[in-house]
Every structure is written in structure tokens, then in C-alpha cells.
Scaffold this motif. Structure first.
Motif, mmCIF file in Angstrom:
data_model
loop_
_atom_site.group_PDB
_atom_site.id
_atom_site.type_symbol
_atom_site.label_atom_id
_atom_site.label_comp_id
_atom_site.label_asym_id
_atom_site.label_seq_id
_atom_site.Cartn_x
_atom_site.Cartn_y
_atom_site.Cartn_z
ATOM 1 N N SER A 92 82.777 30.275 -54.211
ATOM 2 C CA SER A 92 81.600 30.654 -53.427
ATOM 3 C C SER A 92 81.422 32.166 -53.400
ATOM 4 C CB SER A 92 81.724 30.127 -51.995
ATOM 5 O OG SER A 92 81.791 28.727 -51.990
ATOM 6 N N ALA A 93 82.517 32.899 -53.242
ATOM 7 C CA ALA A 93 82.437 34.362 -53.220
ATOM 8 C C ALA A 93 81.996 34.894 -54.581
ATOM 9 C CB ALA A 93 83.787 34.956 -52.822
ATOM 10 N N LEU A 94 82.497 34.305 -55.654
ATOM 11 C CA LEU A 94 82.071 34.732 -56.996
ATOM 12 C C LEU A 94 80.584 34.484 -57.204
ATOM 13 C CD1 LEU A 94 85.016 33.522 -59.241
ATOM 14 C CD2 LEU A 94 84.285 35.879 -58.879
ATOM 15 N N VAL A 95 80.123 33.304 -56.801
ATOM 16 C CA VAL A 95 78.708 32.961 -56.975
ATOM 17 C C VAL A 95 77.830 33.870 -56.115
ATOM 18 C CG1 VAL A 95 76.988 31.150 -56.522
ATOM 19 C CG2 VAL A 95 79.108 30.587 -57.699
ATOM 20 N N MET A 96 78.214 34.092 -54.879
ATOM 21 C CA MET A 96 77.395 34.945 -54.005
ATOM 22 C C MET A 96 77.370 36.387 -54.500
ATOM 23 S SD MET A 96 75.929 33.071 -51.830
ATOM 24 C CE MET A 96 75.341 34.240 -50.611
ATOM 25 N N GLY A 97 78.517 36.897 -54.930
ATOM 26 C CA GLY A 97 78.563 38.253 -55.466
ATOM 27 C C GLY A 97 77.706 38.387 -56.719
ATOM 28 N N ALA A 98 77.799 37.406 -57.598
ATOM 29 C CA ALA A 98 76.990 37.432 -58.826
ATOM 30 C C ALA A 98 75.504 37.326 -58.498
ATOM 31 C CB ALA A 98 77.418 36.293 -59.754
ATOM 32 N N ARG A 99 75.152 36.497 -57.521
ATOM 33 C CA ARG A 99 73.741 36.392 -57.122
ATOM 34 C C ARG A 99 73.213 37.712 -56.565
ATOM 35 N NH1 ARG A 99 71.533 32.132 -53.544
ATOM 36 N NH2 ARG A 99 69.679 32.655 -54.669
ATOM 37 N N ARG A 100 74.016 38.353 -55.751
ATOM 38 C CA ARG A 100 73.579 39.629 -55.173
ATOM 39 C C ARG A 100 73.375 40.677 -56.270
ATOM 40 N NH1 ARG A 100 74.758 38.259 -49.815
ATOM 41 N NH2 ARG A 100 76.817 37.385 -49.546
ATOM 42 N N LEU A 101 74.284 40.709 -57.229
ATOM 43 C CA LEU A 101 74.181 41.695 -58.308
ATOM 44 C C LEU A 101 73.031 41.381 -59.264
ATOM 45 C CD1 LEU A 101 77.958 42.262 -59.071
ATOM 46 C CD2 LEU A 101 76.379 43.844 -57.936
ATOM 47 N N THR A 102 72.839 40.106 -59.617
ATOM 48 C CA THR A 102 71.755 39.755 -60.545
ATOM 49 C C THR A 102 70.391 39.833 -59.864
ATOM 50 O OG1 THR A 102 72.040 37.382 -60.106
ATOM 51 C CG2 THR A 102 73.185 38.305 -62.028
ATOM 52 N N ARG A 103 70.336 39.536 -58.570
ATOM 53 C CA ARG A 103 69.071 39.617 -57.839
ATOM 54 C C ARG A 103 68.558 41.060 -57.862
ATOM 55 N NH1 ARG A 103 69.944 38.050 -52.279
ATOM 56 N NH2 ARG A 103 70.346 36.000 -53.141
ATOM 57 N N HIS A 104 69.453 42.010 -57.654
ATOM 58 C CA HIS A 104 69.068 43.413 -57.669
ATOM 59 C C HIS A 104 68.653 43.842 -59.073
ATOM 60 C CE1 HIS A 104 68.799 47.493 -56.241
ATOM 61 N NE2 HIS A 104 69.563 47.905 -57.242
ATOM 62 N N ALA A 105 69.368 43.374 -60.094
ATOM 63 C CA ALA A 105 69.029 43.709 -61.466
ATOM 64 C C ALA A 105 67.668 43.122 -61.841
ATOM 65 C CB ALA A 105 70.103 43.199 -62.430
ATOM 66 N N ASP A 106 67.389 41.891 -61.362
ATOM 67 C CA ASP A 106 66.080 41.269 -61.619
ATOM 68 C C ASP A 106 64.971 42.050 -60.921
ATOM 69 O OD1 ASP A 106 67.335 39.322 -63.093
ATOM 70 O OD2 ASP A 106 67.270 37.800 -61.512
ATOM 71 N N GLU A 107 65.226 42.536 -59.698
ATOM 72 C CA GLU A 107 64.209 43.311 -58.976
ATOM 73 C C GLU A 107 63.941 44.632 -59.675
ATOM 74 O OE1 GLU A 107 65.822 43.691 -55.080
ATOM 75 O OE2 GLU A 107 65.473 41.589 -54.573
ATOM 76 N N GLU A 108 64.986 45.288 -60.221
ATOM 77 C CA GLU A 108 64.802 46.539 -60.923
ATOM 78 C C GLU A 108 64.019 46.334 -62.219
ATOM 79 O OE1 GLU A 108 68.631 48.233 -61.494
ATOM 80 O OE2 GLU A 108 68.689 49.123 -59.484
#
Length: 165
Positions: free
Chosen positions: A146-162
Motif C-alpha cells: 500500500s505504501a509503495l502504491v500510494m508513493g508511486a501515485r503521488r509521484l506520478t500524479r505530480h509528473a502527470d500534472e507537470e
């Protein structure tokens, strides 16, 4: 990648939520059945109380991961409110990394605990105790994933927004 991550996230929420809910239903049925038997027949199911406790521990492990995947866990908002907006995401990623380490630590301690005491048998159920002690191993593994998935989501979400801007 983010589509696969979103599907994995939804699947884990469904998996953990379903098993936590199933554990709660089974606990209710066991306790209610035991109470009914005690007051109608005068005897209760000998393995019912211990099994309800073990189900509660497994349900807690599934519920812990379910809550973390939805960001519905206990958090320290004071720190988050004091941070500049651009640092909030990094604070959340740092928490994800800390939870990953805690989940791995829980799994390691579970393996040691099972190795030292797993050969015993439950007197009430007759089942090997490692089946119940493995709840810590399962919980630590689910929390780590769960921590891996949440961390990856937070990082990819920001990359997608940029990328979108």
C-alpha cells in the motif's frame, strides 16, 4: 503507467475492504451464535471466542491497509499545515517511505515470532498457531504494498500534472 497504477490501487482497496468486511461479518456471526448458544443450550462453541479474536486481528490488518490506500488514516495535520504548499507532496511521500519501512519491519518481526512460537497448536481450535500469527506477516506485506502504491501515485500524479501544464 498511471492507468495500471490506478487499477492496482482500486483493486487493493476492493481486496482489503472486502476481506476486512468479511472478517467483521464472521466475528459478528461467531459472537452472536456463541451468545445464542450460551443462553439457549447452556453451552457455547469452544473455539468461537479465540477464532473471533484471530479474525479481529486479520480484519485489523486488512482494514489498516484499506484505510492507508484511501488516505483515511490518522495523520499529523499540524506539520502539513506549517509546510509551504510545494513541500506537502514530499512530506506525504516521506510518510509513504516511513510506512514502507514500518511494514517491512512488521514482516521481519512476524517471521521471527513465527519461527520462535509457530510450532504450537491452539488449544481451542486445534489449528497450528502460525496460521494466526501470520496475520502480522500478511498485514506488514499489505501495508508495504500500500505504501509503495500510494508513493508511486503521488509521484506520478505530480509528473502527470507537470506534463499537462
Amino acid at each position: 503507467m498511471s492507468h495500471l497504477l490506478a487499477r492496482l490501487h482500486r483493486g487493493l482497496i476492493l481486496f482489503n475492504g472486502s476481506l476486512a468486511g468479511l472478517a467483521m461479518i464472521l466475528i459478528f456471526l461467531l459472537v452472536a451464535g456463541n451468545a445464542f448458544a450460551r443462553y439457549t443450550v447452556g453451552a457455547s462453541i469452544t473455539w468461537g471466542e479465540d477464532t473471533a479474536i484471530y479474525l479481529m486481528i486479520y480484519g485489523l490488518m486488512f482494514g489498516m491497509s484499506w484505510a492507508y490506500l484511501q488516505d483515511r488514516h490518522i495523520g499529523f495535520d499540524l506539520i502539513r499545515r506549517l509546510l509551504p504548499p510545494r513541500w506537502v507532496r514530499w512530506q506525504a511521500v516521506a510518510v509513504d517511505l516511513a510506512v514502507l519501512v514500518i511494514g517491512i519491519g512488521l514482516m521481519m518481526s512476524a517471521v521471527e515470532f513465527i519461527a520462535s512460537r509457530g510450532g504450537r497448536t491452539s488449544s481451542s481450535t486445534g489449528m497450528p498457531m502460525w496460521l494466526f500469527q501470520a496475520s502480522m506477516l500478511v498485514g506488514g506485506g499489505l501495508l508495504s504494498v500500500s505504501a509503495l502504491v500510494m508513493g508511486a501515485r503521488r509521484l506520478t500524479r505530480h509528473a502527470d500534472e507537470e506534463a499537462a501544464s
